[in-house]
Design a protein around this motif. Structure first.
Motif, PDB file in Angstrom:
ATOM      1  N   ARG A   1       2.429  -4.909  12.509  1.00 12.62           N
ATOM      2  CA  ARG A   1       1.748  -5.775  11.548  1.00 12.62           C
ATOM      3  C   ARG A   1       1.862  -5.248  10.121  1.00 12.62           C
ATOM      4  N   ASN A   2       1.828  -3.935   9.966  1.00 11.72           N
ATOM      5  CA  ASN A   2       1.812  -3.346   8.628  1.00 11.72           C
ATOM      6  C   ASN A   2       3.183  -2.904   8.143  1.00 11.72           C
ATOM      7  N   ALA A   3       4.226  -3.260   8.887  1.00 10.43           N
ATOM      8  CA  ALA A   3       5.563  -2.735   8.584  1.00 10.43           C
ATOM      9  C   ALA A   3       6.084  -3.217   7.239  1.00 10.43           C
ATOM     10  N   LYS A   4       5.922  -4.494   6.940  1.00 11.51           N
ATOM     11  CA  LYS A   4       6.480  -5.029   5.701  1.00 11.51           C
ATOM     12  C   LYS A   4       5.844  -4.368   4.487  1.00 11.51           C
ATOM     13  N   ASP A   5       4.522  -4.224   4.508  1.00  8.97           N
ATOM     14  CA  ASP A   5       3.835  -3.598   3.381  1.00  8.97           C
ATOM     15  C   ASP A   5       4.220  -2.133   3.222  1.00  8.97           C
ATOM     16  N   ARG A   6       4.568  -1.490   4.336  1.00  8.20           N
ATOM     17  CA  ARG A   6       4.926  -0.068   4.303  1.00  8.20           C
ATOM     18  C   ARG A   6       6.416   0.153   4.045  1.00  8.20           C
ATOM     19  N   GLY A   7       7.189  -0.937   4.034  1.00 11.05           N
ATOM     20  CA  GLY A   7       8.641  -0.792   3.871  1.00 11.05           C
ATOM     21  C   GLY A   7       9.307  -0.196   5.084  1.00 11.05           C
ATOM     22  N   ALA A   8       8.720  -0.401   6.259  1.00 18.05           N
ATOM     23  CA  ALA A   8       9.226   0.178   7.503  1.00 18.05           C
ATOM     24  C   ALA A   8      10.054  -0.871   8.247  1.00 18.05           C
ATOM     25  N   PHE A   9      11.374  -0.790   8.115  1.00 18.91           N
ATOM     26  CA  PHE A   9      12.250  -1.804   8.675  1.00 18.91           C
ATOM     27  C   PHE A   9      13.304  -1.194   9.598  1.00 18.91           C
TER      28      PHE A   9
END
Length: 432
Positions: free
Chosen positions: A69-77
């Protein structure tokens, strides 16, 4: 229509001839094992595979894929920019506050080209990941298959960065064929999400992984311990992950060179121990032997002494045998001649010598069998069943539990091949 598993294997065979063979081999380990985990005497009838669903219990639950859920905000791709994912099965009963995490394997990519190929697979993009998978072996909820961990909260972490969850974005190309090197960010975002849904209150926890996922386990083991309650019992398990820094049959440092390329491409150094990277050529700190020298958290090593992946990619990699003398031996250890077996025994001796430094450490558990296989914890057939590989009558599951719960010191070292009749030795000859 041809079996989809077989089609995938044939694609892998084609890919393996390219310059990114080591990365490609890891791509289909799941497929290889599901189709081809073969005992020398039990599974071959007139050259055919007798049970294509070997190792997968019909009673195992299907577990949904969850995207971070928090990947986009964390830049985790993932490599392709898609969101990373995991599969979560909630614990119950006595296991409600205990957690088992398992990081899947799948090799590495060492060039922009190989990473671009990889992002078109489930090992580089969540777009291609199965939306449901079966939990078996160490992740099984069946007490008969998984007697000590069946009721725990269980997480399978999908691997989509190509650098054992240790990459950093410094070398990303901003234009053109975009690739994301975000393994460390994926790890951090994933653990934060799991902490928010109960991991932060764990009483017991085991971080585990297979192959490249086991290397990720070693890299992040101490950090994982540091995030959980001080009073919790926290340990790590690396399955088929003790990759050797050994010369191949031509005297080349193939694996060292490959790791150096992965290390440089994805800026892995920041995820490794500074004491190591300042003491030697930094990329050598990507090898498990160097990581383990500095680990403070208890760790268990499950490893076949004749790891077919290492034999095929470290000892006899593509290109090292132009005359094909090793072809049959690489596909099945039963095909190796006397001279080849002498070399394999020497490889085993090098492995045991590397492990000897850790044998005096009580907290380092070991189950080193003499099988021609790779990962053994994620399938019930090799983790814990009536026909599982055993050393001194113990399955891997029993040995791991004895170590985790401090029932006894576990240092199980098998005798040399072909001494152990319980081994499930891989045989690829029917496929290639």
């Amino acid at each position: 229509m041809a079996n989809p598993h077989l089609r995938a294997l044939l694609r892998w065979r084609k890919w393996a001839k390219k310059d990114w063979a080591i990365a490609a081999v890891g791509f289909t380990l799941t497929v290889v094992f599901a189709l081809s985990l073969i005992s020398d005497s039990r599974r071959r009838v007139n050259g055919s595979v007798t049970n294509p669903s070997f190792g997968l219990s019909q009673n195992d639950d299907l577990v949904d894929l969850t995207l971070l859920r928090n990947a986009k905000d964390r830049g985790a791709f993932c490599l392709d920019g898609s969101l990373p994912g995991y599969h979560f099965q909630k614990g119950f009963g006595s296991g409600s506050n205990n957690w088992l995490l398992h990081i899947e394997g799948g090799g590495w990519c060492n060039t922009m080209s190989s990473c671009s190929q990889r992002k078109m697979t489930a090992l580089g993009s969540s777009k291609y990941m199965d939306r449901q998978i079966r939990f078996s072996g160490i992740l099984s909820s069946d007490p008969a298959q998984n007697p000590d961990f069946f009721s725990w909260n269980k997480v399978k972490i999908r691997y989509c960065d190509g650098a054992s969850l240790a990459g950093h974005p410094e070398n990303e190309i901003k234009k053109g064929n975009k690739l994301f090197f975000r393994g460390q960010l994926i790890w951090e975002a994933l653990i934060d999400e799991l902490l928010s849904i109960g991991l932060s209150e764990a009483k017991e926890a085991l971080l585990s992984g297979c192959s490249a996922g086991g290397l990720a386990t070693l890299i992040h083991c101490d950090a994982f311990r540091g995030l959980l309650p001080k009073e919790a019992t926290v340990k790590c398990l690396a399955d088929a992950s003790f990759f050797l820094d050994e010369k191949d049959i031509l005297g080349n440092n193939t694996m060292r060179s490959f790791y150096h390329d992965v290390f440089q491409l994805q800026s892995v150094m920041r995820s490794l121990h500074r004491d190591c990277t300042t003491a030697m050529e930094p990329s050598r700190c990507f090898f498990p032997a160097e990581i383990m020298k500095r680990l403070q958290t208890p760790v268990f090593l499950v490893q076949p002494a004749y790891d077919f992946w290492q034999i095929q990619n470290v000892l006899v990699p593509e290109g090292s045998d132009p005359q094909g003398h090793w072809k049959r031996c690489r596909l099945s250890i039963s095909n190796c001649d006397t001279d080849q077996m002498d070399i394999l025994q020497g490889f085993r001796n090098s492995f045991l010598k590397s492990l000897s430094e850790f044998r005096p450490r009580r907290e380092v558990g070991q189950f080193i069998n003499s099988c021609f296989t790779h990962c053994q914890t994620w399938m019930s057939e090799t983790w814990h069943s009536a026909s599982s590989p055993k050393i001194n009558k113990k399955t891997i599951a029993v040995a791991v539990a004895d170590w985790f719960f401090d029932r006894e010191v576990v240092k199980q070292i098998d005798c040399p091949y072909p001494c152990n009749p319980t081994c499930h030795n891989m045989d690829f000859t029917a496929i290639y």
